[in-house]
Design a protein around this motif. Structure first.
Motif, PDB file in Angstrom:
ATOM      1  N   ASN A  43     -11.737  -2.276  35.914  1.00  0.00           N
ATOM      2  CA  ASN A  43     -11.186  -3.113  34.846  1.00  0.00           C
ATOM      3  C   ASN A  43     -12.133  -4.178  34.294  1.00  0.00           C
ATOM      4  O   ASN A  43     -11.919  -4.666  33.181  1.00  0.00           O
ATOM      5  CB  ASN A  43      -9.914  -3.814  35.346  1.00  0.00           C
ATOM      6  CG  ASN A  43      -8.787  -2.841  35.605  1.00  0.00           C
ATOM      7  OD1 ASN A  43      -8.038  -2.469  34.698  1.00  0.00           O
ATOM      8  ND2 ASN A  43      -8.649  -2.420  36.854  1.00  0.00           N
ATOM      9  N   LEU A  44     -13.157  -4.545  35.052  1.00  0.00           N
ATOM     10  CA  LEU A  44     -14.087  -5.589  34.615  1.00  0.00           C
ATOM     11  C   LEU A  44     -15.516  -5.112  34.875  1.00  0.00           C
ATOM     12  O   LEU A  44     -16.205  -5.600  35.760  1.00  0.00           O
ATOM     13  CB  LEU A  44     -13.812  -6.900  35.363  1.00  0.00           C
ATOM     14  CG  LEU A  44     -12.452  -7.569  35.121  1.00  0.00           C
ATOM     15  CD1 LEU A  44     -12.263  -8.734  36.080  1.00  0.00           C
ATOM     16  CD2 LEU A  44     -12.327  -8.045  33.685  1.00  0.00           C
ATOM     17  N   GLN A  45     -15.953  -4.155  34.076  1.00  0.00           N
ATOM     18  CA  GLN A  45     -17.250  -3.523  34.318  1.00  0.00           C
ATOM     19  C   GLN A  45     -18.410  -4.515  34.232  1.00  0.00           C
ATOM     20  O   GLN A  45     -19.372  -4.431  35.002  1.00  0.00           O
ATOM     21  CB  GLN A  45     -17.472  -2.380  33.327  1.00  0.00           C
ATOM     22  CG  GLN A  45     -18.708  -1.544  33.623  1.00  0.00           C
ATOM     23  CD  GLN A  45     -18.688  -0.923  35.007  1.00  0.00           C
ATOM     24  OE1 GLN A  45     -17.717  -0.289  35.377  1.00  0.00           O
ATOM     25  NE2 GLN A  45     -19.760  -1.100  35.772  1.00  0.00           N
ATOM     26  N   GLU A  46     -18.334  -5.457  33.322  1.00  0.00           N
ATOM     27  CA  GLU A  46     -19.411  -6.435  33.204  1.00  0.00           C
ATOM     28  C   GLU A  46     -19.511  -7.285  34.462  1.00  0.00           C
ATOM     29  O   GLU A  46     -20.612  -7.545  34.967  1.00  0.00           O
ATOM     30  CB  GLU A  46     -19.188  -7.337  31.986  1.00  0.00           C
ATOM     31  CG  GLU A  46     -20.330  -8.328  31.755  1.00  0.00           C
ATOM     32  CD  GLU A  46     -20.165  -9.157  30.498  1.00  0.00           C
ATOM     33  OE1 GLU A  46     -21.011 -10.052  30.280  1.00  0.00           O
ATOM     34  OE2 GLU A  46     -19.212  -8.916  29.736  1.00  0.00           O
ATOM     35  N   SER A  47     -18.381  -7.700  34.995  1.00  0.00           N
ATOM     36  CA  SER A  47     -18.383  -8.480  36.232  1.00  0.00           C
ATOM     37  C   SER A  47     -18.892  -7.646  37.393  1.00  0.00           C
ATOM     38  O   SER A  47     -19.636  -8.141  38.253  1.00  0.00           O
ATOM     39  CB  SER A  47     -16.968  -8.989  36.547  1.00  0.00           C
ATOM     40  OG  SER A  47     -16.557  -9.945  35.597  1.00  0.00           O
ATOM     41  N   TRP A  48     -18.501  -6.375  37.403  1.00  0.00           N
ATOM     42  CA  TRP A  48     -18.956  -5.488  38.474  1.00  0.00           C
ATOM     43  C   TRP A  48     -20.481  -5.375  38.476  1.00  0.00           C
ATOM     44  O   TRP A  48     -21.116  -5.398  39.524  1.00  0.00           O
ATOM     45  CB  TRP A  48     -18.323  -4.112  38.310  1.00  0.00           C
ATOM     46  CG  TRP A  48     -18.690  -3.159  39.404  1.00  0.00           C
ATOM     47  CD1 TRP A  48     -19.568  -2.119  39.351  1.00  0.00           C
ATOM     48  CD2 TRP A  48     -18.186  -3.185  40.743  1.00  0.00           C
ATOM     49  NE1 TRP A  48     -19.646  -1.482  40.571  1.00  0.00           N
ATOM     50  CE2 TRP A  48     -18.810  -2.119  41.444  1.00  0.00           C
ATOM     51  CE3 TRP A  48     -17.273  -3.988  41.421  1.00  0.00           C
ATOM     52  CZ2 TRP A  48     -18.544  -1.847  42.783  1.00  0.00           C
ATOM     53  CZ3 TRP A  48     -17.010  -3.726  42.758  1.00  0.00           C
ATOM     54  CH2 TRP A  48     -17.645  -2.663  43.420  1.00  0.00           C
ATOM     55  N   THR A  49     -21.055  -5.300  37.300  1.00  0.00           N
ATOM     56  CA  THR A  49     -22.499  -5.191  37.172  1.00  0.00           C
ATOM     57  C   THR A  49     -23.199  -6.498  37.538  1.00  0.00           C
ATOM     58  O   THR A  49     -24.264  -6.494  38.170  1.00  0.00           O
ATOM     59  CB  THR A  49     -22.883  -4.794  35.733  1.00  0.00           C
ATOM     60  OG1 THR A  49     -22.257  -3.550  35.405  1.00  0.00           O
ATOM     61  CG2 THR A  49     -24.386  -4.658  35.579  1.00  0.00           C
ATOM     62  N   MET A  50     -22.600  -7.614  37.168  1.00  0.00           N
ATOM     63  CA  MET A  50     -23.213  -8.925  37.400  1.00  0.00           C
ATOM     64  C   MET A  50     -23.153  -9.370  38.857  1.00  0.00           C
ATOM     65  O   MET A  50     -24.037 -10.081  39.336  1.00  0.00           O
ATOM     66  CB  MET A  50     -22.525  -9.989  36.540  1.00  0.00           C
ATOM     67  CG  MET A  50     -22.813  -9.902  35.062  1.00  0.00           C
ATOM     68  SD  MET A  50     -21.874 -11.171  34.159  1.00  0.00           S
ATOM     69  CE  MET A  50     -22.493 -12.673  34.929  1.00  0.00           C
ATOM     70  N   ALA A  51     -22.110  -8.971  39.561  1.00  0.00           N
ATOM     71  CA  ALA A  51     -21.897  -9.480  40.924  1.00  0.00           C
ATOM     72  C   ALA A  51     -23.034  -9.055  41.853  1.00  0.00           C
ATOM     73  O   ALA A  51     -23.375  -7.880  41.950  1.00  0.00           O
ATOM     74  CB  ALA A  51     -20.558  -9.003  41.460  1.00  0.00           C
ATOM     75  N   PHE A  52     -23.604 -10.019  42.538  1.00  0.00           N
ATOM     76  CA  PHE A  52     -24.690  -9.776  43.484  1.00  0.00           C
ATOM     77  C   PHE A  52     -24.194  -9.818  44.928  1.00  0.00           C
ATOM     78  O   PHE A  52     -24.740  -9.161  45.811  1.00  0.00           O
ATOM     79  CB  PHE A  52     -25.777 -10.831  43.289  1.00  0.00           C
ATOM     80  CG  PHE A  52     -27.013 -10.607  44.105  1.00  0.00           C
ATOM     81  CD1 PHE A  52     -27.918  -9.615  43.764  1.00  0.00           C
ATOM     82  CD2 PHE A  52     -27.276 -11.406  45.217  1.00  0.00           C
ATOM     83  CE1 PHE A  52     -29.063  -9.404  44.519  1.00  0.00           C
ATOM     84  CE2 PHE A  52     -28.422 -11.207  45.979  1.00  0.00           C
ATOM     85  CZ  PHE A  52     -29.316 -10.202  45.633  1.00  0.00           C
ATOM     86  N   ARG A  53     -23.142 -10.609  45.150  1.00  0.00           N
ATOM     87  CA  ARG A  53     -22.505 -10.686  46.459  1.00  0.00           C
ATOM     88  C   ARG A  53     -20.987 -10.688  46.304  1.00  0.00           C
ATOM     89  O   ARG A  53     -20.445 -11.377  45.451  1.00  0.00           O
ATOM     90  CB  ARG A  53     -22.913 -11.957  47.219  1.00  0.00           C
ATOM     91  CG  ARG A  53     -24.316 -11.959  47.765  1.00  0.00           C
ATOM     92  CD  ARG A  53     -24.568 -13.201  48.610  1.00  0.00           C
ATOM     93  NE  ARG A  53     -25.885 -13.163  49.236  1.00  0.00           N
ATOM     94  CZ  ARG A  53     -26.989 -13.637  48.682  1.00  0.00           C
ATOM     95  NH1 ARG A  53     -26.931 -14.179  47.475  1.00  0.00           N
ATOM     96  NH2 ARG A  53     -28.146 -13.562  49.310  1.00  0.00           N
ATOM     97  N   TRP A  54     -20.330  -9.901  47.146  1.00  0.00           N
ATOM     98  CA  TRP A  54     -18.874  -9.942  47.294  1.00  0.00           C
ATOM     99  C   TRP A  54     -18.604 -10.435  48.707  1.00  0.00           C
ATOM    100  O   TRP A  54     -19.078  -9.839  49.678  1.00  0.00           O
ATOM    101  CB  TRP A  54     -18.278  -8.554  47.103  1.00  0.00           C
ATOM    102  CG  TRP A  54     -18.465  -7.980  45.740  1.00  0.00           C
ATOM    103  CD1 TRP A  54     -19.433  -7.110  45.327  1.00  0.00           C
ATOM    104  CD2 TRP A  54     -17.655  -8.239  44.588  1.00  0.00           C
ATOM    105  NE1 TRP A  54     -19.289  -6.808  43.995  1.00  0.00           N
ATOM    106  CE2 TRP A  54     -18.197  -7.489  43.516  1.00  0.00           C
ATOM    107  CE3 TRP A  54     -16.525  -9.026  44.351  1.00  0.00           C
ATOM    108  CZ2 TRP A  54     -17.637  -7.493  42.235  1.00  0.00           C
ATOM    109  CZ3 TRP A  54     -15.969  -9.046  43.083  1.00  0.00           C
ATOM    110  CH2 TRP A  54     -16.521  -8.284  42.045  1.00  0.00           C
TER     111      TRP A  54
END
Length: 220
Positions: free
Chosen positions: A134-145
């Motif tokens: 649902n949030l592809q841009e956030s998925w790409t940006m995230a470096f750590r979960w």
């Protein structure tokens, strides 16, 4: 926030309010807001306990299994449909990922047997899958979960080693394999045993395997 002496006596305590935002099944918080609240509570507790900073021997953090997203610089990455970058935490009781949990539970992965046979939408894999879908841009940006408790420790120390308790209970990390390998002192095989790469690939999150699971971390 509480200060205790070496005998376990409470010397002083303080609290500071934090914000929570709810929109239907989506419940979100801000890691920045939480950190600032912790800093305020620590300073207040120090004052009440009459403790100087240099007298503090250590800190411990306890938090819910909320999911925190940050980029390579440690800045917040939104997990909100609102696009508000301050909302970078999916709170533990958020139930946006019900369909994703159902999808994961329909898999044949043996990992599920270590989670009571199924994953709750409150656990991290369904939430991660929701973000990817649902949030592809956030998925790409995230470096750590990170689990919130692990993020707090990381924010305080710069060390992103994860808590065994957190990633076993909410992330499907195979802690029993980890401990078996530790006891056998066979470090060569530990990495292969801790995360089940087949599970992540089967549920559509195989990209989290990249870089030796860098985005979801490890315990050593």
């Amino acid at each position: 926030m509480g200060f205790f002496d070496e005998d376990g006596k409470l010397l002083g305590s303080a609290s500071s309010p934090i914000q929570i935002r709810k929109d239907g099944d989506c419940i979100e918080q801000s890691s920045t807001d939480i950190w600032l609240a912790i800093c305020a509570a620590v300073k207040a507790a120090c004052s009440l306990a009459n403790v100087a900073g240099e007298e503090v021997a250590g800190f411990g953090f306890a938090a819910t299994c909320s999911l925190v997203a940050v980029d390579a610089d440690g800045s917040p990455v939104t997990v909100s449909l609102s696009g508000d970058s301050r909302r970078n935490i999916i709170v533990w009781m958020d139930h946006r990922a019900v369909k994703q949990a159902e999808k994961i539970n329909s898999s044949s992965s043996p990992v599920l047997q270590y989670c009571g046979g199924s994953l709750s939408p409150e656990m991290q894999p369904p939430k991660l899958l929701w973000v990817k879908e649902n949030l592809q841009e956030s998925w790409t940006m995230a470096f750590r979960w990170m689990d919130l408790s692990d993020w707090l420790a990381y924010r305080a120390t710069g060390d992103d080693t994860r808590s065994l308790c957190s990633i076993v209970c909410k992330w499907t990390y195979l802690g029993h394999a980890h401990m078996q390998q530790v006891e056998e002192k066979d470090s060569r095989n530990m990495e292969a045993c801790e995360w089940d790469d087949g599970f992540w690939e089967e549920i559509g999150l195989g990209d989290l395997i990249d870089g030796h699971h860098a985005k979801i971390g490890d315990t050593h």
